[in-house]
Enzyme design. Structure first.
Site, short mmCIF file in Angstrom:
data_model
loop_
_atom_site.label_atom_id
_atom_site.label_comp_id
_atom_site.label_asym_id
_atom_site.label_seq_id
_atom_site.Cartn_x
_atom_site.Cartn_y
_atom_site.Cartn_z
N GLU A 50 35.66 16.64 52.84
CA GLU A 50 36.06 17.41 51.63
C GLU A 50 35.37 17.08 50.44
O GLU A 50 35.35 16.16 50.03
CB GLU A 50 37.67 17.03 51.55
CG GLU A 50 38.56 17.28 52.51
CD GLU A 50 40.19 17.07 52.15
OE1 GLU A 50 40.25 16.59 51.13
OE2 GLU A 50 40.92 17.35 53.29
N ASP A 61 46.25 17.15 40.84
CA ASP A 61 45.01 15.62 40.95
C ASP A 61 45.56 14.71 40.05
O ASP A 61 46.23 14.85 38.91
CB ASP A 61 43.75 16.12 40.68
CG ASP A 61 43.06 17.14 41.54
OD1 ASP A 61 43.51 16.83 42.79
OD2 ASP A 61 42.20 17.96 41.26
N TYR A 176 46.96 20.03 56.47
CA TYR A 176 46.85 18.96 55.39
C TYR A 176 48.18 18.57 54.98
O TYR A 176 48.85 19.38 54.36
CB TYR A 176 46.10 19.29 54.24
CG TYR A 176 45.50 18.17 53.41
CD1 TYR A 176 46.59 16.96 53.06
CD2 TYR A 176 44.31 17.97 52.86
CE1 TYR A 176 46.30 16.17 52.23
CE2 TYR A 176 43.98 16.84 51.88
CZ TYR A 176 45.03 16.00 51.86
OH TYR A 176 44.80 14.94 50.85
#
Length: 278
Positions: A50, A61, A176
């Site tokens: 990734e 994040d 994911y």
């Protein structure tokens, strides 16, 4: 391009082991060092890569990946340069799947159609765009699928059985699973809960399920890998880069080796995940 992802997971299934999916930020700490790191990942044990697309407002994040994105932006990284990084990577590696991960804004500014054409030409296999829910599939997901670029969707602990079919409807490549609620790198996942969640998702899809957020050590990789099709590691690798930089944020002689050494250890953990079953 989805064929490269499908082939990799088929090969791993034949080996009876989960994938090690490694995340690094394009352009961190500079474009050439980032390319050197990316190029070294497969030999160190990464099965899929990734590659983060730096963005100035990365809402999902944690601090480590936020700092990596800022380092890359300060070093002059752009989306065009990120695509060029993939293009240069492909000069020596035609087998390892590469998934771009980030946010929609840079792609929107670039132009969706132009971006998808350039991404396919560069050798991108898939996209993870964390701020586009299924209700916005017309924006990028469906055009990506039409361009034979996988669109990997996130599922979380709060994605219940009523929501899951919508999340999975146009997902391709793999799913994911975000193992914790919160931002990247913020906590360690519970292997037992993860295995149960993966089983629930697999009742709705035949796609591989990879688990990320919070995996830092070979021991955690082994534990998570025992119940998943893949283990995603990002913040730990980004931290390994950060710890080798000088006071001005420049790479040093230990930078690449710090990442590849950790990947080798994580790969050993992942490969040990199913030994007891063999």
């Amino acid at each position: 391009m989805t064929a490269r992802i499908d082939a990799r997971f088929a090969a791993l299934k034949a080996e009876n082991r989960p994938a090690l999916v490694t995340f690094v930020m394009a352009g961190d700490p500079d474009m050439e060092t980032a390319l050197e790191i990316m190029t070294a990942l497969p030999a160190a044990g990464a099965d899929l890569i990734e590659l983060g697309m730096p963005f100035s407002d990365p809402m999902a994040d944690g601090p480590a990946i936020q700092k990596a994105g800022l380092r890359a932006l300060h070093a002059g990284q752009t989306l065009a340069k990120t695509l060029n990084t993939v293009r240069r990577f492909r000069e020596g590696d035609q087998a390892t799947p590469v998934i771009l991960m980030g946010y929609f804004n840079p792609i929107y500014v670039y132009g969706v159609d132009v971006f998808l054409q350039a991404a396919k030409a560069a050798g991108v296999d898939g996209l993870i765009v964390v701020d586009l829910p299924p209700e916005m599939d017309d924006e990028l997901c469906l055009p990506a699928l039409a361009s034979d670029i996988a669109f990997v969707r996130l599922a979380t602990p709060t994605t219940d059985d009523r929501r899951l079919p919508a999340v999975l409807k146009n997902t391709s490549g793999f799913v994911y699973y975000v193992s914790i609620t919160g931002i990247t790198g913020s906590a360690a996942p519970d292997a037992g809960k993860v295995e149960a969640a993966v089983g629930r998702i697999k009742r709705h899809t035949d796609l591989p399920v990879c688990v990320g957020f919070g995996v830092r050590s070979p021991e955690q990789a082994r534990a998570i890998g025992s119940g998943a099709d893949g283990v995603v590691v990002g913040s730990a690798l980004v931290n390994a880069i950060a710890e080798t930089l000088d006071a001005e944020g420049r790479a040093g002689p230990a930078t690449v080796g710090a990442v590849t050494g950790l990947v080798e250890a994580l790969a050993a953990g992942v490969r040990a995940a199913r030994l007891a079953e063999a």
